[in-house]
Design an enzyme around this catalytic site. Sequence first.
Site, PDB file in Angstrom:
ATOM      1  N   TYR C 103       0.853  -1.189   0.000  1.00  0.00           N
ATOM      2  CA  TYR C 103       0.000   0.000   0.000  1.00  0.00           C
ATOM      3  C   TYR C 103       0.884   1.232   0.000  1.00  0.00           C
ATOM      4  CZ  TYR C 103      -3.173   3.582   1.802  1.00  0.00           C
ATOM      5  OH  TYR C 103      -3.907   4.728   1.952  1.00  0.00           O
ATOM      6  N   GLU C 191      -3.153   7.444  -4.395  1.00  0.00           N
ATOM      7  CA  GLU C 191      -3.014   6.192  -3.657  1.00  0.00           C
ATOM      8  C   GLU C 191      -2.882   5.009  -4.607  1.00  0.00           C
ATOM      9  OE1 GLU C 191      -5.811   4.930  -0.079  1.00  0.00           O
ATOM     10  OE2 GLU C 191      -6.596   4.127  -1.956  1.00  0.00           O
TER      11      GLU C 191
END
Lengths: 292, 292, 377, 377
Positions: C103, C191
């Site tokens: 992530y 992201e």
Amino acid sequence: MAILVDENTRVIVQGITGREGSFHTKLMLEYGTKIVAGVTPGKGGANVHGVPVYDTVEEALKSHPDANTSIIFVPARFATDAVYEAIDNGMKVVVVITEHIPVHEALEFVNYARSKNTWIVGPNCPGVISPGKTKVGIMPGHVFREGNIGIVSRSGTLTYEIAFTLTREGYGQSTAIGIGGDPITGMDFIDVLEMYRNDDETKAVVIIGEIGGDAEERAAKYILDTKYPKPVIAYIAGKTAPPGKRMGHAGAIISMGSGYYEDKVKAFTSVGVKVADTPFRVVEYIKELIKD
Amino acid sequence: MAILVDENTRVIVQGITGREGSFHTKLMLEYGTKIVAGVTPGKGGANVHGVPVYDTVEEALKSHPDANTSIIFVPARFATDAVYEAIDNGMKVVVVITEHIPVHEALEFVNYARSKNTWIVGPNCPGVISPGKTKVGIMPGHVFREGNIGIVSRSGTLTYEIAFTLTREGYGQSTAIGIGGDPITGMDFIDVLEMYRNDDETKAVVIIGEIGGDAEERAAKYILDTKYPKPVIAYIAGKTAPPGKRMGHAGAIISMGSGYYEDKVKAFTSVGVKVADTPFRVVEYIKELIKD
Amino acid sequence: MKLFEYQAKQILESEGAKVPRGIVVSEDEDVEKALTLAGLSPPLVVKAQVLVAGRGKAGGIKLANSIEEAKQIARNMLGSRIKGIVVRKVLVEEAIEHEKEYYVAITIDRAKRGAVVLASSMGGVDIEEVARKYPDKIIRRSIDFTKGLRGFEARAIGKQLGFKGKLLMNFTNLLIAMYKVMRKYDADLVESNPFTVKGDEIILLDARIIIDDNALVRHPELKKVPIRETGEFTEWEVKAREMGLTFVELDGDIGVIGNGAGLTMATMDLVSYYGGRPANFLDIGGGASSELVKKAVKFLLDFPKAKRIFINVFGGITRCDEVAKGIIAALEEARERKPIIVRLVGTNEEEGRSILEKNGIKAFADPVEAVKTVLSS
Amino acid sequence: MKLFEYQAKQILESEGAKVPRGIVVSEDEDVEKALTLAGLSPPLVVKAQVLVAGRGKAGGIKLANSIEEAKQIARNMLGSRIKGIVVRKVLVEEAIEHEKEYYVAITIDRAKRGAVVLASSMGGVDIEEVARKYPDKIIRRSIDFTKGLRGFEARAIGKQLGFKGKLLMNFTNLLIAMYKVMRKYDADLVESNPFTVKGDEIILLDARIIIDDNALVRHPELKKVPIRETGEFTEWEVKAREMGLTFVELDGDIGVIGNGAGLTMATMDLVSYYGGRPANFLDIGGGASSELVKKAVKFLLDFPKAKRIFINVFGGITRCDEVAKGIIAALEEARERKPIIVRLVGTNEEEGRSILEKNGIKAFADPVEAVKTVLSS
């Protein structure tokens, strides 16, 4: 005392595994400079002339928390990153040897450094030496000797030349600083003059200027405005340089109506600073002054 | 004493000729605020409720060198420019009423302002009032009264509501500050708490928070770390607000795992700050504290 | 404004990030032809381009072992609804075989007034859950906004994730690209969850960009996502936005109108505190005109969840008479009547109250009394 | 690197600046067709795209009253030489009738470590002359680099130029566009001399952009101007650059080689101080290899202006033996022999001196003595 660097200076060499970095690490160590660590991303764990290498400045500091000064040999493409790394890790003095750093990048990191109270020396400079104490730069150490003359210069070899004539005649140096040949540098003459003013060891200052920009004119104004308390002698290179041509240094160009040799000489002489005709006459003026 | 603004505050209204700017200039003048000039580019020479209008802040300052505070009503598209103009012209406090300023712009000018020692209040805020002294904002003056409670709030009307209950029960305010409802504001609770700490007039502080971000949690930590010497009461709006939804204010959103009502209440109560269940119970806690 | 996955990937790719080879197909295109021409190598992933959370679990991400199967899936997906949102586009990508999922995100750092990088080797799942259960598994690093994200900072994060050598360099380049995108497009969030590693390459399996709504005027180059397709808003929220109202739908039955975000939230909380359940948040803001008030009241009269309406106005800049006029005007035009309780204090309070009372509406001064009346009515 | 006028105009136009309608035609294009298709309205200006100062006086800017005339002029201009530089492209623009000519530039502010805007209502002429004769006619305003150029600063400058209302707004937009270009392209200079005013519009009649050479690697989007076409360098300077030498041609007859820019300049000055005239500046830099020294010496042996050669080396990092080896190697390969005087001190001085003396070249330690010898040889 000396200025900027002295016996308490603890150096990190950024780009230590490169050709230049490694070579000058050796020379600095030979001079007696206390180099505590080197940094090259990806080369952590190596060792250069006995100096341990780390991947990051942060890691270097973990093992060598006394480091307070960095010297950067990183190629231009990565040099700006190295400068920010040094600033953010609290280095008080960052000497940027690297040439060909884009001027917009230099503008950014020089302003950033000032906001963080870090002194940038350079870019495109030979560094700083406080003879007998430490050398954070690429100048040949043997031409300098400990003494009371402060030198500040836009040029490398010319500094060595002049320092050598001084040394030969017995006039040692408190510190000699090459501020760099680029249009934008971390320190200018005024910054250094201000430091020499507050340095008891320094009895007289030699300014080595060159054509291009108006750093010399501003220095002259500063000397006048502050009634500068120490004698100052100048030499300016490039009397025979034509306008509009870059003379080796990116900053050495007469353009936009400024940077002329004559303007600089006039500025200095009008505030009582003697300008030597040739580099070799600087020492003569010093003799006269020191005699007084 | 009061904080940020007081009887020595001299105000320039940027965007004075607009609907909002003109309307609130009138209300501020009625309250007694010393507005010395207005600025609207292109409208220099005009006059708004007796206040002379200039094209630039620089020009305004030439005729009104005592100006030290600016309040900005300029539409979002031009507001950032107005903020920089205020900072560069040396305003010590800049109150940004304007809503909908892009957050990246706010980040830039807020950092710039701090580097220049200018306080930005807002953006997207009701402003600051030091009751009985001056009002630099859009809050209804009559709900406030001079006194010893300092208020700091992320919300406008809720501040008026709570101030009014305090005023009715005889608890006047030293200063009331709306720091603004955007994610990035020039001042946060900590900045204001620090000022109230040093303000003799302020005996207790009311914090009006809301969901979103972690300004309340940080304030709690600050109160603990500094052993904050004055009683603090909090109210937090948005207990019933669902995660992931912006509740009117750009900053009032529970996201990325932070901004929950419960976390804020916990943070405050764990450091001894009482959190009122409803806005109307704030005054009850104040009563108890002041009695002590 | 949230960008679609394919938009986010295109933008990041243009700054040098690596994404799987793929193709976007629209509803109105010839799916067969597009997929035949694209020359992708199976296995493939077909991903519905809808902006809802939990798209995968809702059937919006499917694996295909052949081009034919991908065509079949794409055809079925296009025009279908995922969590109520119609699928207008699908992204068909080459599936990247991988073990680890990471992530990484850059977002606004409110506390430090800059940006913050979040990264974790536990990607691919709900990162908020990871953050709460294993806070140590999330790397956080604040970025000075004046200086920008620099290589050495990106490297430090990459090292913490366990990357080395060429891979570390590629991660560094990715982070710098993400930061560039953040600054260039005024993003609140850039992201990738997850990205993975293949040899020395970093490949973004998913990507998400949220643009600051206030900055959209500066980005005419970005195609606006139709509000109905953003997946962010309920049907009634969409209606409200189209009417220019600041409205959030909730689960209760007491319609709430307030002036100012803080006061409106506090009003919701007050309703809840006294045992009721707010049906919504509706903020008429500061200095509302009677026209706006009328619009807001009419909206709640139409909004089926709101069985009763509680209007809480503290008049500062907002004038109580304007509010009162708006309420009356709304009631005159309304199709439906609902109990309305008004609390009105502040500027021009008397005029406002008299207008309301002339029309048979009692105006309270005490909000608590008003709430109690709402709940007992 | 200087950009051509047409490139500078295209870049500025893409950021919102107004330039005259026009078309660029290359040598290898069909001039007739291009101009016929362009649909420009006469009168027109035909401007040679060469990077030399004083292009107008040298016949590089001509007025045409018809398309036909413009074609004629363009045909003649293309392939011709302006101040020795071949014209590869012409810019044909609609002539803008105008009275006033203004000057505006943004450049690097060395003193303040930022940018500086220069502007004047006395544009269209040599601005350096204006600056010296009428310093009051030049407006200067420093721009903080961290903050950037802001609208209020641009407005203040525009007001000083006498602009108002819409015109002031357009000038503000122009300056902001110029600053954006400066930052985006790492420019040392973004300039328009002159620009003029037509109604409420600001129109750039000429435009000039100089990119920082050190930043060119960051701008692959910019087409490199072939070094011979830059107009900045003489034939011998071009040759030197192609060989990687830092060389500037001067008017004298003493060839000069030094190590380090400052020392090399000082050496030129020393030659001049003792009555000679330097033919050039040639800096071999720090730590030169014998290979580089050889290249430099051979170059001056070929360079016809240099009748004698003075090599002044203060060895620090530079090793005197490497220098000596380079000199000897050059002489061995040289077609032509010229008197060479060498001053050599510093690192490995002894070795260097002995290498030279073995080959019959005297090495001086005292530079003044060396210069005097050069001048008397």
